[in-house]
Design a protein around this motif. Structure first.
Motif, PDB file in Angstrom:
ATOM      1  N   PRO A 130       0.939  -1.410  -0.029  1.00 18.85           N
ATOM      2  CA  PRO A 130       0.000  -0.038  -0.032  1.00 18.85           C
ATOM      3  C   PRO A 130       1.020   1.538   0.039  1.00 18.85           C
ATOM      4  O   PRO A 130       1.945   1.257   0.544  1.00 18.85           O
ATOM      5  CB  PRO A 130      -0.792  -0.096   1.311  1.00 18.85           C
ATOM      6  N   GLY A 131       0.353   2.392  -0.669  1.00 15.67           N
ATOM      7  CA  GLY A 131       0.933   3.742  -0.452  1.00 15.67           C
ATOM      8  C   GLY A 131       0.105   4.505  -1.145  1.00 15.67           C
ATOM      9  O   GLY A 131      -0.703   4.627  -1.572  1.00 15.67           O
ATOM     10  N   SER A 132       0.804   6.116  -0.915  1.00 12.24           N
ATOM     11  CA  SER A 132       0.143   7.155  -1.811  1.00 12.24           C
ATOM     12  C   SER A 132       0.753   7.281  -3.170  1.00 12.24           C
ATOM     13  O   SER A 132      -0.133   7.440  -3.852  1.00 12.24           O
ATOM     14  CB  SER A 132       0.584   8.472  -0.831  1.00 12.24           C
ATOM     15  N   PHE A 133       1.801   6.899  -3.563  1.00 15.66           N
ATOM     16  CA  PHE A 133       2.351   7.038  -4.554  1.00 15.66           C
ATOM     17  C   PHE A 133       2.291   8.248  -5.318  1.00 15.66           C
ATOM     18  O   PHE A 133       1.655   8.147  -6.593  1.00 15.66           O
ATOM     19  CB  PHE A 133       1.779   5.714  -5.407  1.00 15.66           C
ATOM     20  N   VAL A 158      -3.358   1.785  -4.121  1.00  8.74           N
ATOM     21  CA  VAL A 158      -3.163   3.085  -3.898  1.00  8.74           C
ATOM     22  C   VAL A 158      -4.316   3.673  -2.917  1.00  8.74           C
ATOM     23  O   VAL A 158      -5.311   3.348  -2.978  1.00  8.74           O
ATOM     24  CB  VAL A 158      -3.300   3.818  -5.279  1.00  8.74           C
ATOM     25  N   VAL A 159      -3.879   4.347  -1.987  1.00  6.68           N
ATOM     26  CA  VAL A 159      -4.992   4.797  -1.044  1.00  6.68           C
ATOM     27  C   VAL A 159      -5.683   6.018  -1.530  1.00  6.68           C
ATOM     28  O   VAL A 159      -4.956   6.986  -2.414  1.00  6.68           O
ATOM     29  CB  VAL A 159      -4.274   5.368   0.320  1.00  6.68           C
ATOM     30  N   VAL A 160      -6.779   6.027  -1.683  1.00  9.68           N
ATOM     31  CA  VAL A 160      -7.502   7.179  -2.329  1.00  9.68           C
ATOM     32  C   VAL A 160      -7.242   8.479  -1.917  1.00  9.68           C
ATOM     33  O   VAL A 160      -6.863   9.603  -2.611  1.00  9.68           O
ATOM     34  CB  VAL A 160      -9.115   6.965  -2.291  1.00  9.68           C
ATOM     35  N   PRO A 198      -4.503  10.495   0.366  1.00  9.08           N
ATOM     36  CA  PRO A 198      -3.442  10.302   1.488  1.00  9.08           C
ATOM     37  C   PRO A 198      -3.857  11.209   2.440  1.00  9.08           C
ATOM     38  O   PRO A 198      -4.183  12.263   2.346  1.00  9.08           O
ATOM     39  CB  PRO A 198      -2.334  10.965   0.573  1.00  9.08           C
ATOM     40  N   GLN A 199      -3.367  10.775   3.893  1.00 10.23           N
ATOM     41  CA  GLN A 199      -3.645  11.560   5.103  1.00 10.23           C
ATOM     42  C   GLN A 199      -2.873  12.937   5.011  1.00 10.23           C
ATOM     43  O   GLN A 199      -3.118  13.826   5.668  1.00 10.23           O
ATOM     44  CB  GLN A 199      -3.451  10.991   6.427  1.00 10.23           C
ATOM     45  N   LYS A 200      -1.355  12.697   4.587  1.00  9.26           N
ATOM     46  CA  LYS A 200      -0.754  13.975   4.768  1.00  9.26           C
ATOM     47  C   LYS A 200      -0.886  15.318   3.848  1.00  9.26           C
ATOM     48  O   LYS A 200      -0.460  16.128   4.613  1.00  9.26           O
ATOM     49  CB  LYS A 200       0.974  13.447   4.501  1.00  9.26           C
ATOM     50  N   ARG A 201      -1.636  15.067   3.073  1.00 12.13           N
ATOM     51  CA  ARG A 201      -1.539  16.275   1.993  1.00 12.13           C
ATOM     52  C   ARG A 201      -2.677  16.035   0.998  1.00 12.13           C
ATOM     53  O   ARG A 201      -3.226  14.969   0.811  1.00 12.13           O
ATOM     54  CB  ARG A 201      -0.290  16.608   1.516  1.00 12.13           C
ATOM     55  N   ARG A 241     -10.057   2.594   0.036  1.00 14.96           N
ATOM     56  CA  ARG A 241     -10.413   4.085   0.698  1.00 14.96           C
ATOM     57  C   ARG A 241     -10.436   3.476   2.251  1.00 14.96           C
ATOM     58  O   ARG A 241     -10.770   2.531   2.421  1.00 14.96           O
ATOM     59  CB  ARG A 241     -11.242   4.881   0.195  1.00 14.96           C
ATOM     60  N   GLY A 242     -10.234   4.483   2.971  1.00 18.41           N
ATOM     61  CA  GLY A 242     -10.364   3.938   4.471  1.00 18.41           C
ATOM     62  C   GLY A 242      -9.294   3.443   5.041  1.00 18.41           C
ATOM     63  O   GLY A 242      -8.057   3.521   4.501  1.00 18.41           O
ATOM     64  N   LEU A 243      -9.553   2.456   6.039  1.00 19.28           N
ATOM     65  CA  LEU A 243      -8.319   1.639   6.630  1.00 19.28           C
ATOM     66  C   LEU A 243      -7.978   0.568   5.683  1.00 19.28           C
ATOM     67  O   LEU A 243      -8.475  -0.169   5.157  1.00 19.28           O
ATOM     68  CB  LEU A 243      -8.851   1.125   8.053  1.00 19.28           C
ATOM     69  N   LEU A 244      -6.675   0.692   5.806  1.00 18.21           N
ATOM     70  CA  LEU A 244      -5.938  -0.525   5.117  1.00 18.21           C
ATOM     71  C   LEU A 244      -6.324  -1.891   5.873  1.00 18.21           C
ATOM     72  O   LEU A 244      -6.514  -2.864   4.934  1.00 18.21           O
ATOM     73  CB  LEU A 244      -4.368  -0.427   5.203  1.00 18.21           C
ATOM     74  N   ALA A 245      -6.232  -1.683   7.072  1.00 21.46           N
ATOM     75  CA  ALA A 245      -6.602  -3.160   7.551  1.00 21.46           C
ATOM     76  C   ALA A 245      -8.089  -3.787   7.172  1.00 21.46           C
ATOM     77  O   ALA A 245      -8.246  -4.836   6.996  1.00 21.46           O
ATOM     78  CB  ALA A 245      -6.828  -3.101   9.217  1.00 21.46           C
ATOM     79  N   ALA A 282       4.501   0.891  14.553  1.00 20.11           N
ATOM     80  CA  ALA A 282       3.184   1.161  15.147  1.00 20.11           C
ATOM     81  C   ALA A 282       2.104   0.788  14.101  1.00 20.11           C
ATOM     82  O   ALA A 282       1.062   0.172  14.304  1.00 20.11           O
ATOM     83  CB  ALA A 282       2.971   2.777  15.527  1.00 20.11           C
ATOM     84  N   PHE A 283       2.347   0.910  12.779  1.00 21.91           N
ATOM     85  CA  PHE A 283       1.140   0.707  11.682  1.00 21.91           C
ATOM     86  C   PHE A 283       1.211  -0.850  11.803  1.00 21.91           C
ATOM     87  O   PHE A 283       0.140  -1.334  11.525  1.00 21.91           O
ATOM     88  CB  PHE A 283       1.790   1.183  10.373  1.00 21.91           C
ATOM     89  N   ALA A 284       2.393  -1.466  11.660  1.00 19.94           N
ATOM     90  CA  ALA A 284       2.293  -2.935  11.697  1.00 19.94           C
ATOM     91  C   ALA A 284       1.460  -3.514  12.633  1.00 19.94           C
ATOM     92  O   ALA A 284       0.747  -4.455  12.479  1.00 19.94           O
ATOM     93  CB  ALA A 284       3.828  -3.473  11.519  1.00 19.94           C
ATOM     94  N   MET A 318      -0.711  -1.838  14.624  1.00 18.87           N
ATOM     95  CA  MET A 318      -2.105  -1.672  14.492  1.00 18.87           C
ATOM     96  C   MET A 318      -2.708  -2.513  13.330  1.00 18.87           C
ATOM     97  O   MET A 318      -3.954  -3.157  13.719  1.00 18.87           O
ATOM     98  CB  MET A 318      -2.207  -0.079  14.106  1.00 18.87           C
ATOM     99  N   ASN A 319      -2.114  -2.668  12.307  1.00 21.14           N
ATOM    100  CA  ASN A 319      -2.754  -3.378  11.001  1.00 21.14           C
ATOM    101  C   ASN A 319      -2.759  -4.792  11.495  1.00 21.14           C
ATOM    102  O   ASN A 319      -3.902  -5.529  11.011  1.00 21.14           O
ATOM    103  CB  ASN A 319      -2.029  -3.195  10.075  1.00 21.14           C
ATOM    104  N   ARG A 320      -1.900  -5.364  12.410  1.00 26.64           N
ATOM    105  CA  ARG A 320      -2.111  -6.908  12.619  1.00 26.64           C
ATOM    106  C   ARG A 320      -3.435  -7.096  13.639  1.00 26.64           C
ATOM    107  O   ARG A 320      -4.055  -7.955  13.742  1.00 26.64           O
ATOM    108  CB  ARG A 320      -0.748  -7.284  13.024  1.00 26.64           C
TER     109      ARG A 320
HETATM  110  O1  PNS Z   1       3.091   6.188   0.690  1.00 32.49           O
HETATM  111  P1  PNS Z   1       2.501   6.409   2.161  1.00 32.49           P
HETATM  112  O2  PNS Z   1       1.879   7.778   1.979  1.00 32.49           O
HETATM  113  O3  PNS Z   1       3.958   6.447   3.190  1.00 32.49           O
HETATM  114  O4  PNS Z   1       1.358   5.236   2.612  1.00 32.49           O
HETATM  115  C1  PNS Z   1       0.940   5.385   3.811  1.00 32.49           C
HETATM  116  C2  PNS Z   1      -0.293   4.344   3.777  1.00 32.49           C
HETATM  117  C3  PNS Z   1      -1.332   4.828   2.533  1.00 32.49           C
HETATM  118  C4  PNS Z   1       0.384   2.824   3.630  1.00 32.49           C
HETATM  119  C5  PNS Z   1      -1.098   4.502   5.084  1.00 32.49           C
HETATM  120  O5  PNS Z   1      -1.421   6.018   5.159  1.00 32.49           O
HETATM  121  C6  PNS Z   1      -2.283   3.908   5.194  1.00 32.49           C
HETATM  122  O6  PNS Z   1      -2.185   2.625   5.580  1.00 32.49           O
HETATM  123  N1  PNS Z   1      -3.338   4.723   4.987  1.00 32.49           N
HETATM  124  C7  PNS Z   1      -4.812   4.035   5.222  1.00 32.49           C
HETATM  125  C8  PNS Z   1      -5.387   4.449   6.636  1.00 32.49           C
HETATM  126  C9  PNS Z   1      -5.221   3.430   7.522  1.00 32.49           C
HETATM  127  O7  PNS Z   1      -5.133   2.540   7.666  1.00 32.49           O
HETATM  128  N2  PNS Z   1      -4.462   4.044   8.725  1.00 32.49           N
HETATM  129  C10 PNS Z   1      -4.030   3.503   9.780  1.00 32.49           C
HETATM  130  C11 PNS Z   1      -2.635   3.002   9.553  1.00 32.49           C
HETATM  131  S1  PNS Z   1      -2.260   1.900  10.822  1.00 32.49           S
END
Ligand code: PNS
Length: 171
Positions: A17-20, A45-47, A49-52, A81-85, A111-113, A115-117
């Motif tokens: 996953p990513g913003s790309f 591709v995340v619809v 991106p949270q950062k910008r 879109r929404g949560l990767l999980a 932290a992401f890993a 949370m996602n798990r």
């Molecule tokens: O390319 P990036 O911007 O580093 O990718 C970040 C991405 C898209 C992997 C991350 O922001 C994401 O998973 N976004 C979806 C929303 C989400 O699940 N947020 C909680 C992450 S634990």
């Protein structure tokens, strides 16, 4: 060069996953290496991106990735879109793949890993970025390009083409 077949024993469908925004040579390197390990890789591709606000639209980011990954039949490009999980659970992916460039990536990715798990039951596996790409980020590429710098050694040709449309020649 022909890509080696996926490592024996691994039957997993991986999601990367990513913003790309935009894809870089560092992203492409991770995709190609993941495609040698896993029989199927979905680049997601995340619809939003949270950062910008994205510089490229979702369609542009997907099109660039499709052009870059065209030579790899076990790679497909999708969006979520929404949560990767949630996407991982619904689609039944076996593993999340991420690239790690520098130590500072590790703190947030850990932290992401976790949370996602916790949310999906799916593990994240990390590939160390190629040392030559460890300083490349989509944000830096955009900044350098928009200030007139040459980014051709850092992004695939398909991305250069899309960048040129954002800043027409002579602009
Ligand atoms: O390319 P990036 O911007 O580093 O990718 C970040 C991405 C898209 C992997 C991350 O922001 C994401 O998973 N976004 C979806 C929303 C989400 O699940 N947020 C909680 C992450 S634990």
């Amino acid at each position: 060069m022909t890509a080696p077949s996926p490592a024996s024993g691994l039957r997993a469908h991986a999601v990367y996953p990513g913003s790309f925004d935009p894809p870089t040579n560092g992203h492409l390197d991770v995709i190609v290496r993941a495609a040698r390990i896993f029989p199927q890789v979905t680049v997601a591709v995340v619809v939003n991106p949270q950062k910008r606000d994205p510089f490229f639209t979702l369609e542009e980011r997907m099109e660039m990735l499709r052009e870059c990954c065209g030579g790899h039949p076990n790679v497909q490009v999708e969006h979520f879109r929404g949560l990767l999980a949630g996407f991982v659970r619904v689609r039944g992916f076996d593993v999340i793949v991420k690239g790690l460039r520098v130590v500072s990536d590790f703190e947030s990715e850990m932290a992401f890993a976790h949370m996602n798990r916790s949310l999906s039951g799916v593990d994240t596996m990390f590939l160390m970025s190629d040392a030559g790409y460890s300083f490349i980020s989509s944000s830096l590429i955009k900044e350098v390009y928009l200030q007139g710098g040459d980014v051709s050694q850092f992004v695939p040709p398909a991305v250069l083409k899309f960048l040129a449309v954002k800043r027409p020649a002579g602009g």
